[in-house]
Design an enzyme around this catalytic site. Structure first.
Site, PDB file in Angstrom:
ATOM      1  N   ASP A 178      61.305  35.060  76.998  1.00 10.33           N
ATOM      2  CA  ASP A 178      60.144  34.625  76.221  1.00 10.33           C
ATOM      3  C   ASP A 178      60.597  34.319  74.791  1.00 10.33           C
ATOM      4  OD1 ASP A 178      58.507  35.065  78.378  1.00 10.33           O
ATOM      5  OD2 ASP A 178      58.034  37.120  77.804  1.00 10.33           O
ATOM      6  N   GLU A 190      49.321  22.627  86.387  1.00 12.75           N
ATOM      7  CA  GLU A 190      50.755  22.920  86.305  1.00 12.75           C
ATOM      8  C   GLU A 190      51.361  23.007  87.710  1.00 12.75           C
ATOM      9  OE1 GLU A 190      51.330  25.771  83.087  1.00 12.75           O
ATOM     10  OE2 GLU A 190      52.986  26.608  84.242  1.00 12.75           O
ATOM     11  N   TYR A 231      65.741  34.391  81.824  1.00 15.27           N
ATOM     12  CA  TYR A 231      64.300  34.127  81.790  1.00 15.27           C
ATOM     13  C   TYR A 231      63.756  34.814  80.531  1.00 15.27           C
ATOM     14  CZ  TYR A 231      59.585  34.297  84.089  1.00 15.27           C
ATOM     15  OH  TYR A 231      58.266  34.176  84.443  1.00 15.27           O
ATOM     16  N   ARG A 276      47.292  47.994  85.831  1.00 13.92           N
ATOM     17  CA  ARG A 276      46.629  49.011  85.004  1.00 13.92           C
ATOM     18  C   ARG A 276      45.462  49.661  85.735  1.00 13.92           C
ATOM     19  NH1 ARG A 276      46.455  44.952  80.860  1.00 13.92           N
ATOM     20  NH2 ARG A 276      48.395  44.977  79.673  1.00 13.92           N
ATOM     21  N   ARG A 312      48.536  26.804  88.170  1.00 12.67           N
ATOM     22  CA  ARG A 312      47.467  27.207  87.251  1.00 12.67           C
ATOM     23  C   ARG A 312      46.938  25.994  86.504  1.00 12.67           C
ATOM     24  NH1 ARG A 312      50.980  30.661  82.732  1.00 12.67           N
ATOM     25  NH2 ARG A 312      52.415  28.995  82.222  1.00 12.67           N
ATOM     26  N   ARG A 369      63.903  26.091  87.876  1.00  8.56           N
ATOM     27  CA  ARG A 369      62.609  25.522  88.240  1.00  8.56           C
ATOM     28  C   ARG A 369      62.152  24.679  87.060  1.00  8.56           C
ATOM     29  NH1 ARG A 369      61.154  25.167  93.157  1.00  8.56           N
ATOM     30  NH2 ARG A 369      58.937  25.611  92.818  1.00  8.56           N
ATOM     31  N   ARG A 383      57.532  42.058  85.146  1.00  6.17           N
ATOM     32  CA  ARG A 383      57.031  41.461  83.901  1.00  6.17           C
ATOM     33  C   ARG A 383      55.539  41.729  83.725  1.00  6.17           C
ATOM     34  NH1 ARG A 383      59.378  37.023  81.401  1.00  6.17           N
ATOM     35  NH2 ARG A 383      57.385  35.939  81.285  1.00  6.17           N
TER      36      ARG A 383
HETATM   37  N1  UDP Z   1      52.534  36.019  89.535  1.00 10.81           N
HETATM   38  C1  UDP Z   1      51.760  35.852  90.667  1.00 10.81           C
HETATM   39  N2  UDP Z   1      50.413  35.601  90.526  1.00 10.81           N
HETATM   40  C2  UDP Z   1      49.829  35.499  89.336  1.00 10.81           C
HETATM   41  C3  UDP Z   1      50.624  35.657  88.178  1.00 10.81           C
HETATM   42  C4  UDP Z   1      51.974  35.913  88.294  1.00 10.81           C
HETATM   43  O1  UDP Z   1      52.274  35.907  91.770  1.00 10.81           O
HETATM   44  O2  UDP Z   1      48.607  35.251  89.282  1.00 10.81           O
HETATM   45  C5  UDP Z   1      53.990  36.314  89.710  1.00 10.81           C
HETATM   46  C6  UDP Z   1      54.864  35.062  89.647  1.00 10.81           C
HETATM   47  O3  UDP Z   1      55.928  35.218  90.571  1.00 10.81           O
HETATM   48  C7  UDP Z   1      55.419  35.083  88.238  1.00 10.81           C
HETATM   49  C8  UDP Z   1      55.545  36.587  87.993  1.00 10.81           C
HETATM   50  O4  UDP Z   1      54.431  37.164  88.678  1.00 10.81           O
HETATM   51  O5  UDP Z   1      56.647  34.434  88.117  1.00 10.81           O
HETATM   52  C9  UDP Z   1      55.542  36.983  86.541  1.00 10.81           C
HETATM   53  O6  UDP Z   1      54.373  36.470  85.916  1.00 10.81           O
HETATM   54  P1  UDP Z   1      54.396  35.902  84.456  1.00 10.81           P
HETATM   55  O7  UDP Z   1      53.022  35.607  84.042  1.00 10.81           O
HETATM   56  O8  UDP Z   1      55.224  36.799  83.620  1.00 10.81           O
HETATM   57  O9  UDP Z   1      55.157  34.529  84.664  1.00 10.81           O
HETATM   58  P2  UDP Z   1      55.381  33.363  83.592  1.00 10.81           P
HETATM   59  O10 UDP Z   1      54.338  32.346  83.880  1.00 10.81           O
HETATM   60  O11 UDP Z   1      55.309  33.967  82.227  1.00 10.81           O
HETATM   61  O12 UDP Z   1      56.723  32.918  83.934  1.00 10.81           O
END
Ligand code: UDP
Length: 382
Positions: free
Chosen positions: A351, A301, A349, A178, A280, A250, A174
């Protein structure tokens, strides 16, 4: 005579579908929701104390590459361009997320150009993984172990409650990696935030003479026969009263706090260390940067396994869940006059832009068929 349709769930999946159906003039739709509000987990509301627009169930930043979906949401609200630039706190410091050239250079204290950085990471990557079988292998193959440990291991364990080795590689896919300085969290063509939040959008979508909304009222599958067809956007296992067991989710818990001024200087900051209990902190006034507020509202969160009474967020989709899901899919396919839709109805999952796109597509499919031939799912859950 208009066909009578029941839709369980007043989130985007149900609302968009309801609207598409009634606009033909051939349907009369009743939308049920057990909550006391519409818009599902996209629900936004101004805070009583500060007036700040809150994303009550966590941040939702609209991004899509589908022009029809972008045009659709813009039909209901003005969207302000917004680029999600996330920061990540790790043991080594604060970095830009998703991993980009600035992250790589600052983390490794280098001054590499794109090609040098790509070669550098290739060197660090684990060579013996050809087809990554899980989240951890995907990370080790494309990022190497240092970045994986600092940015992904702890965060992912907190977010999903299991070892990253148990998770599918698709979760990590996801997120982009870059080799340039683009720090946009998303890759999609269109990105923005609705000027007054998502609730007024869903309100306008549902405002139609042939749509009745019943809040605080759960649709009962036993009442199916009062309608010509039912769309169910609740959890698929709950439709069948969990008779084969529960699919795992979850859930998120938010600890809200109010402070003065600017708490963290950014809408979203991820905390990647396993020892920090939350994943976060989101600071909601930064989702409306065109507004001015003296105070600030933040959500810490926390992620946990959903208990029966909790709000389901992320479907876990581990092998045992998929085995159970298969059985529910068989039941769903035998159930006539019902279509399962959305994130919970198809246990995926998703969006919000994907959900909206799927409801627009489903409406087209339905309107091209006889009602007795409407499909069991908006998209296959498997
Ligand atoms: N992830 C992580 N560290 C970060 C951000 C994301 O390990 O700082 C991992 C985490 O397992 C997450 C996945 O990358 O479920 C995909 O991130 P995304 O931001 O798409 O998750 P969302 O919060 O949208 O479910």
């Amino acid at each position: 005579m208009k066909h009578k349709i029941a839709i369980a769930g007043a989130g985007f999946a149900g609302a968009v579908l309801a609207r598409e159906l009634v606009e033909t003039g051939d349907f009369q739709v009743t939308v049920f929701d057990e909550r006391d509000h519409i818009a599902g987990n996209c629900f936004t509301k101004r805070d009583d104390e500060t007036g700040i627009l809150l994303h009550q169930y966590g941040p939702h930043i609209f991004n899509t590459s589908r022009k029809d979906v972008w045009d659709y949401v813009n039909r209901w609200s003005e969207f302000v361009p917004f680029v999600n630039r996330v920061k990540a706190v790790t043991r080594e410091g604060v970095f830009s997320m998703p991993i980009n050239l600035l992250t790589i250079n600052q983390y490794f204290k280098k001054k590499m150009n794109p090609q040098e950085a790509e070669d550098f990471l290739k060197n660090l990557s684990k060579k013996n993984i050809s087809e990554p079988q899980n989240f951890e292998e995907q990370a080790l193959k494309f990022l190497g172990s240092a970045l994986y440990k600092s940015f992904f291991y702890g965060y992912t364990k907190k977010q999903w409650g299991v070892e990253p080795q148990e998770l599918p590689a698709s979760i990590l896919k996801r997120l982009p990696v870059r080799f340039n300085y683009d720090d946009n969290y998303y890759n999609q063509k269109y990105q923005g935030l609705p000027v007054e939040g998502y609730t007024p959008i869903v309100q306008k979508i549902l405002k139609h003479d042939d749509i009745e909304v019943r809040l605080k009222q759960k649709f009962k599958p036993q009442e199916k026969d009062l309608y010509h067809h039912v769309f169910w956007s609740g959890p698929i296992d709950s439709y069948f009263e969990f008779k084969l067991g529960r699919l795992r989710y979850r859930t998120l818990k938010f600890e809200k706090f109010v402070a003065q001024g600017d708490f963290q200087g950014n809408p979203v900051i991820n905390y990647c260390e396993a020892e920090v209990p939350y994943t976060r902190i989101t600071e909601h006034k930064h989702f409306s940067p065109w507004e001015t507020h003296e105070k600030t509202v933040c959500f810490k969160e926390y992620s946990d396994f959903a208990k029966p009474e909790d709000t389901p967020y992320y479907p876990l989709r581990l092998p045992e869940d998929l085995t159970l899901l298969k059985k529910y899919v068989e039941l769903a396919e035998q159930e006539n006059k019902v279509t399962f839709i959305g994130r919970l109805g198809t246990y995926r999952y998703l969006d919000m832009h994907v959900v909206i796109g799927e409801s627009l597509d489903l409406a087209k499919v339905c309107l091209s068929k006889n009602i007795s031939d409407w499909p069991s799912f908006s998209q296959s859950p498997l």
